[in-house]
Design a protein around this motif. Sequence first.
Motif, PDB file in Angstrom:
ATOM      1  N   LEU A  65      65.189 -29.481 -41.035  1.00 57.96           N
ATOM      2  CA  LEU A  65      65.036 -29.743 -42.292  1.00 57.96           C
ATOM      3  C   LEU A  65      63.817 -30.428 -43.388  1.00 57.96           C
ATOM      4  O   LEU A  65      64.598 -30.395 -44.415  1.00 57.96           O
ATOM      5  CB  LEU A  65      65.197 -32.233 -41.747  1.00 57.96           C
ATOM      6  CG  LEU A  65      67.120 -32.228 -41.135  1.00 57.96           C
ATOM      7  CD1 LEU A  65      66.256 -33.318 -41.328  1.00 57.96           C
ATOM      8  CD2 LEU A  65      67.591 -31.990 -42.035  1.00 57.96           C
ATOM      9  N   TRP A 328      68.386 -37.199 -37.886  1.00 52.93           N
ATOM     10  CA  TRP A 328      68.949 -36.138 -39.754  1.00 52.93           C
ATOM     11  C   TRP A 328      68.597 -37.475 -40.332  1.00 52.93           C
ATOM     12  O   TRP A 328      67.435 -37.809 -41.326  1.00 52.93           O
ATOM     13  CB  TRP A 328      70.101 -36.664 -38.794  1.00 52.93           C
ATOM     14  CG  TRP A 328      70.839 -35.716 -40.647  1.00 52.93           C
ATOM     15  CD1 TRP A 328      70.126 -34.961 -41.489  1.00 52.93           C
ATOM     16  CD2 TRP A 328      72.191 -35.743 -40.387  1.00 52.93           C
ATOM     17  NE1 TRP A 328      70.817 -35.141 -42.711  1.00 52.93           N
ATOM     18  CE2 TRP A 328      71.686 -35.155 -42.444  1.00 52.93           C
ATOM     19  CE3 TRP A 328      72.925 -35.993 -40.721  1.00 52.93           C
ATOM     20  CZ2 TRP A 328      73.804 -34.389 -42.991  1.00 52.93           C
ATOM     21  CZ3 TRP A 328      74.805 -35.732 -40.588  1.00 52.93           C
ATOM     22  CH2 TRP A 328      74.609 -35.082 -42.015  1.00 52.93           C
ATOM     23  N   ILE A 329      68.689 -38.859 -39.760  1.00 53.46           N
ATOM     24  CA  ILE A 329      68.439 -40.095 -40.630  1.00 53.46           C
ATOM     25  C   ILE A 329      66.902 -40.107 -40.770  1.00 53.46           C
ATOM     26  O   ILE A 329      66.840 -40.197 -41.841  1.00 53.46           O
ATOM     27  CB  ILE A 329      68.862 -41.367 -39.787  1.00 53.46           C
ATOM     28  CG1 ILE A 329      70.147 -41.737 -39.343  1.00 53.46           C
ATOM     29  CG2 ILE A 329      68.342 -42.521 -40.032  1.00 53.46           C
ATOM     30  CD1 ILE A 329      70.898 -41.856 -40.656  1.00 53.46           C
ATOM     31  N   ARG A 330      65.966 -40.328 -39.571  1.00 56.28           N
ATOM     32  CA  ARG A 330      64.802 -40.040 -40.065  1.00 56.28           C
ATOM     33  C   ARG A 330      64.042 -39.089 -40.704  1.00 56.28           C
ATOM     34  O   ARG A 330      62.990 -39.430 -41.630  1.00 56.28           O
ATOM     35  CB  ARG A 330      64.016 -39.503 -38.685  1.00 56.28           C
ATOM     36  CG  ARG A 330      62.533 -40.123 -38.406  1.00 56.28           C
ATOM     37  CD  ARG A 330      62.030 -39.867 -37.380  1.00 56.28           C
ATOM     38  NE  ARG A 330      60.744 -39.296 -37.446  1.00 56.28           N
ATOM     39  CZ  ARG A 330      60.033 -39.437 -36.796  1.00 56.28           C
ATOM     40  NH1 ARG A 330      60.232 -39.075 -35.859  1.00 56.28           N
ATOM     41  NH2 ARG A 330      58.332 -39.256 -37.476  1.00 56.28           N
ATOM     42  N   GLY A 331      64.387 -37.790 -40.837  1.00 61.43           N
ATOM     43  CA  GLY A 331      64.342 -36.160 -41.625  1.00 61.43           C
ATOM     44  C   GLY A 331      64.671 -37.243 -43.218  1.00 61.43           C
ATOM     45  O   GLY A 331      64.087 -36.209 -44.212  1.00 61.43           O
ATOM     46  N   THR A 332      65.537 -38.437 -43.333  1.00 57.97           N
ATOM     47  CA  THR A 332      65.641 -38.486 -44.951  1.00 57.97           C
ATOM     48  C   THR A 332      65.363 -39.990 -45.588  1.00 57.97           C
ATOM     49  O   THR A 332      65.174 -39.915 -46.449  1.00 57.97           O
ATOM     50  CB  THR A 332      67.576 -38.630 -44.733  1.00 57.97           C
ATOM     51  OG1 THR A 332      68.601 -37.135 -43.994  1.00 57.97           O
ATOM     52  CG2 THR A 332      68.060 -38.606 -46.252  1.00 57.97           C
ATOM     53  N   LEU A 333      65.810 -40.555 -44.690  1.00 56.20           N
ATOM     54  CA  LEU A 333      65.790 -41.721 -45.470  1.00 56.20           C
ATOM     55  C   LEU A 333      64.120 -42.834 -45.520  1.00 56.20           C
ATOM     56  O   LEU A 333      63.629 -41.875 -44.572  1.00 56.20           O
ATOM     57  CB  LEU A 333      66.753 -43.632 -44.557  1.00 56.20           C
ATOM     58  CG  LEU A 333      67.929 -42.871 -45.051  1.00 56.20           C
ATOM     59  CD1 LEU A 333      68.957 -44.298 -44.280  1.00 56.20           C
ATOM     60  CD2 LEU A 333      68.267 -42.726 -45.973  1.00 56.20           C
TER      61      LEU A 333
ATOM     62  N   THR B 151      59.606 -35.463 -44.778  1.00 61.80           N
ATOM     63  CA  THR B 151      60.668 -34.969 -45.698  1.00 61.80           C
ATOM     64  C   THR B 151      60.860 -34.465 -47.586  1.00 61.80           C
ATOM     65  O   THR B 151      60.341 -33.022 -48.597  1.00 61.80           O
ATOM     66  CB  THR B 151      62.022 -35.384 -45.966  1.00 61.80           C
ATOM     67  OG1 THR B 151      62.151 -35.447 -44.353  1.00 61.80           O
ATOM     68  CG2 THR B 151      63.293 -33.644 -45.760  1.00 61.80           C
TER      69      THR B 151
ATOM     70  N   THR C  13      69.589 -33.227 -46.986  1.00 59.49           N
ATOM     71  CA  THR C  13      68.299 -33.131 -46.220  1.00 59.49           C
ATOM     72  C   THR C  13      69.222 -31.286 -45.569  1.00 59.49           C
ATOM     73  O   THR C  13      68.966 -30.798 -44.913  1.00 59.49           O
ATOM     74  CB  THR C  13      68.437 -33.742 -45.505  1.00 59.49           C
ATOM     75  OG1 THR C  13      68.577 -34.302 -45.125  1.00 59.49           O
ATOM     76  CG2 THR C  13      66.933 -34.375 -45.927  1.00 59.49           C
TER      77      THR C  13
END
Lengths: 409, 393, 204, 221
Positions: A65, A328-333, B151, C13
Amino acid sequence: MSAAALTDSFLERAPLALRDWVVNFLPAPLQWLGHHLITIIAVLAVFGTFFAFTTIAERKLLARLQNRLGPNRSGLPWIKGLTLFGLSQPFADAIKTLTKEDIVPAAADKCLHFLAPVIVVAFSLMTFAVLPFGRHLIPVELDAALLYFFAAGAATELAIFMAGWSSRNKYSLLAAMRALAQLISYELPLILSVVPIVLVTSTLSTQNIVLAQGGWTFGFLPHWFVFTPWGFPAFIIFLVAALAESNRSPFDLPEAESELIAGHLTEYSGFKYALFFMAEYFGLTALSGLGVTLFLGGWQAPIAALQFIPSYAWFMLKLIGMLVFFIWIRGTLLRLRIDQLTRLAWQFLVPLALLNVGNAAFWILTASWSGPLQLIRWAISLAIIVIPFILLGRTLTAGYAPRTYRYAP
Amino acid sequence: MNPFTPSAPTPFASAPGPTVRAVHDEFHGDLLEVSMGPQHPSTHGVFRMVATLDGEQLVKLKPVFGYLHRNHEKIAENTTYLGSMPYTDRLDYLCSMSTNWAYALAVERLAGQAVPERAQYLRIIMAELTRLVNHSCLVGFLFNDLGTSFTPLLYAFREREKIIDLFESLSGSRMMCNYQRFGGCRVDPTPEWLAAAQQLVDNFPRFLDEYERMLTGNEIMLARTQGVGRLDATHAINAGITGPVLRASGVDYDLRKVDAYGFYAQFDFRVPLGAHGDTYDRYMMRILEMRESVKILQQAFKRLPAGPIMDPKAKLRGFRPKAGEAYGRLEGPKGELGFFLISDGSPNPYRYRVRPPSLINLTLLEEMCLGHTIADAVVILGSIDIVLGEVDR
Amino acid sequence: MLGSGIINGLIVTAKNFAGSYHDPERMVTVEYPEQKTVLPENYRNFPFLITENATDPMGTLRCVACQICEKECPPQCIIIEKSKDKKPDATGKLQLYPAIFGIDTSVCMSCQICVEVCPFDAIKMDKVFEIATTDRFQDLFLDRERLAKPNSYYHEIHPVEAAEVDGRLLAERKAAEEKAKVAAAAKAAAAAAKPVVTPPPATP
Amino acid sequence: METLEQIRARLLLAYPAAQITFVTNPGPAAEHSLLIEATHAVEIARWLRDDTALHLDYCSNATGVDWPDKTITDVATTTEPDPAGGPAKTVETKTTRLQPGYLEAIYHLYSIALKQGPVVIRLRTANRTDAVTLPSLTPIWRSCDFQEREIFDLYGIIFSGHPDLRRLLMWDEFKDHPMRKDYVEPDDYEWEPTAHGAVLERAKPHQSAAAAPALKTGGTP
């Protein structure tokens, strides 16, 4: 293939057959013990390995990500050049954490400091007992399985508080306070999001809830609760609350790395730290498993034609899907602040969840509506949840909006 | 128009932040003093904040400096003028190009030295590329402070890496460029380098768009940053706060426009201004300034003239400016970066002083943080944009 | 509506996740020990001394121990001791040479100022960067022998710059030779006027 | 903007008792400055900030300079007639006088509102030893807060009226003021061989017997 044949297909029964075969070697008075021990060992082994690979999957997925490669170096000992895509990383990590020095602060409450990681792992593992992993695979068939699950899950809060309190570290203490506020706040929406299912199925047994989601319309539309107008919002609330309950981003306040170093884990090292880490993933896996069981049809196949794949494979696939979504959530928020976190729970999730209970009640009352009435039933049910969602969402984000900027003349 | 009042307020009268309860009785419980730093994940180096907490709320916050102090000014006073140039790289190690320029600017003022046109353009190109590097890094680190799992930071680093590769192929070093000289620049870029830089600048807005799509509209981001760490214009001016932080408070003061040093007067760009002076404005200032920097760079590449890059009269060895003093300042990515030099005619400066924007922008840190939670303090610190190499010198 | 910003973020992402598999603009990682980037021409790390002749490195150092770099070095990491005697350099002129030339690379900050101030093009920047060792005193304090590298090596690592330097040196030498020739001719004329046998200067 | 002479003239009108000296800067930058006597410094600073024509609302830079005692040799040449009746002899009489040193604080003022500047003002202490107090300008410009603390730390100027005068960069227990020209570096900090070895020589007396073995094995004590 008939339903009965499916139920008794070899693959479906294989794990049970294996267990019975082993148990038969034991003398008859000890067979009940062997039966349970093997179940426990199987759950520990499967989910222990699952945990190991979740950590590597999380690191690799997050890396991708973020346009990185992720860990890809660890191979097998003494074999040069074989890297196995870094899949042996968790074992290397395990050896590292196990051989690390265990440091206990001099001022810490040594007893509680030691107990906290043990308790947190024990209780998070206990929740696995009532999850139906397959058609025949359920460690303990309890009538009040849901109650048991939440009771065992709530005990981990105590352990986290113990960890924060006993460390005698200001960051740990702050984290412990945060953890308590957060976990208690989110117990409520978590349980309220499950109530509609209990209402509709009128059972607390997880196996029966999965069975209630069986069947397909036209053979490809599964009757999972997530595809109902009351089930979908309940699922979303459940997801948010589950994220908060398992201290995952964006609700990782107790561990808030940028604020509180490592939160309640600041004073833990080596194996105890690994235990907390493990418990966190066990908790996450258990909650994901519950989500799969309650909303995503548990071990049921999504399409009737795919029933030949054994049920536990479906369960695991759905579980992996849930975990990937969490990663995925962790990588974004980004992280919420503590006041916003509790506000989200009490002013948004709890009212919505309560409304959703009413929504489910309406769904039950109108169960006899059919034909064009069915459409009206859907519309009303959607309106019950969507309109409050928009209104509550507006009050929640009142005063926050992207801005436009002026330039110097 | 500047929202200044004719008579600036007396400092310390009131904090810009919300009023704070500092009661300490049995009902309210104890205050908790937390020493954040020098080792802390989000103090951006060895910075320390002694925070007094009432629950999660800050009632007092004292910054403590000096953990990275190496007395850069004393070292520079014992070194030749040229010898200090590589040390300026290490001040703000993210933006060595503009720090170099600030020092070169001050020395050129001190010695009355001319700079050829091509060198001026190259300096502007380097300074604006540095601004892109610094702002993208800052925004990434700000999101890290806000709690993302790296990120946005890594996306920013990905783009920064491309710019830093350009710096490396031009000056020989990725971060410690040591590129400017008194009276010009050290290396002339090849046409291939210019083409690569042009391509990078062309692609940069795409990255910004993606970045903004990812986070600018994010509800959590808005809730975490809007209204947090308010700084009003009068206090900001009085406290000497400069750069994007000052402009976020709505004060139109950009040295590229005011002093028009270098050849900035010939460039067409706008200065974005905030209205609320909160963390969100400070974040958006950086994003908008990056867009303006891209504009400046496009113009610079188009108009880059041919010619020498060093003043023929410039001396490398035995450089001794006449006795006198000079204060040279420019709009660094972090704020007004100034160098004050006194020469007594010897090869070493008699007095060498860095005006560090990072340090002075921290003046109002406590006032901005009071009344907010500890989580906000970290974010406010992140939005001010400090580099400890420059704060502690 | 609440949640749209979050969904936008998730889309970005996800795009990056997919991009990391096919887009070299996104996946910029170089796996270092196996893969290496090409160092740019201007890359600099630590200084080295140029010798004209690889077979006799100590005899043909370009350095004449003028100590300018020692004085200009900002972190003072160069130490030079002049020789007592003189040796002929590449052009045959008698020059001092460094009896001791040391660079403490653990102090050096790779600023290239020694290269810029050197009037003899005797010190240049190296590109070797894999120099991690366990002994800070023995391995990172480079003496004359370890610093000396032939001119051909310089051509290898900085081809453009080296060609320019060599061209300049050649021109300088030619000019010097011509000057010497003129001087010699004048001398010869003077000698022709008053014949005295002088032994030829010892040129190797 | 007004020239510095004009500003000085207006200041003298407003504060007739104040001593304001015009200090020329001989360098090409020609940034001249005003030397302001310490007793009136705060009022003058406030006047500079609030004056509508100047409006110097922004103090960009505040810094200290150390000017140590200087012995100045004056050479006076006199012509003495030779008593013997020969040509007159020029005699050089050298008198050395001690110019007492002082510490100086320099402020660079700008106006953000009117976008003008700089106006440079200087304050000087009476000497470098005991009379090192200057009025703090932090109540006028908050930006002097950290900078005056830094001057106090590194030069030892005591700013009276500063709300929080502590050391900024050095630690609290530190004794000397490192930016002063006569500051002697401690020689017990560097124990490792350096290229020049001179530091090591100076460090030798400080090395205790306990630390010596560590040095031999190459470890850094």
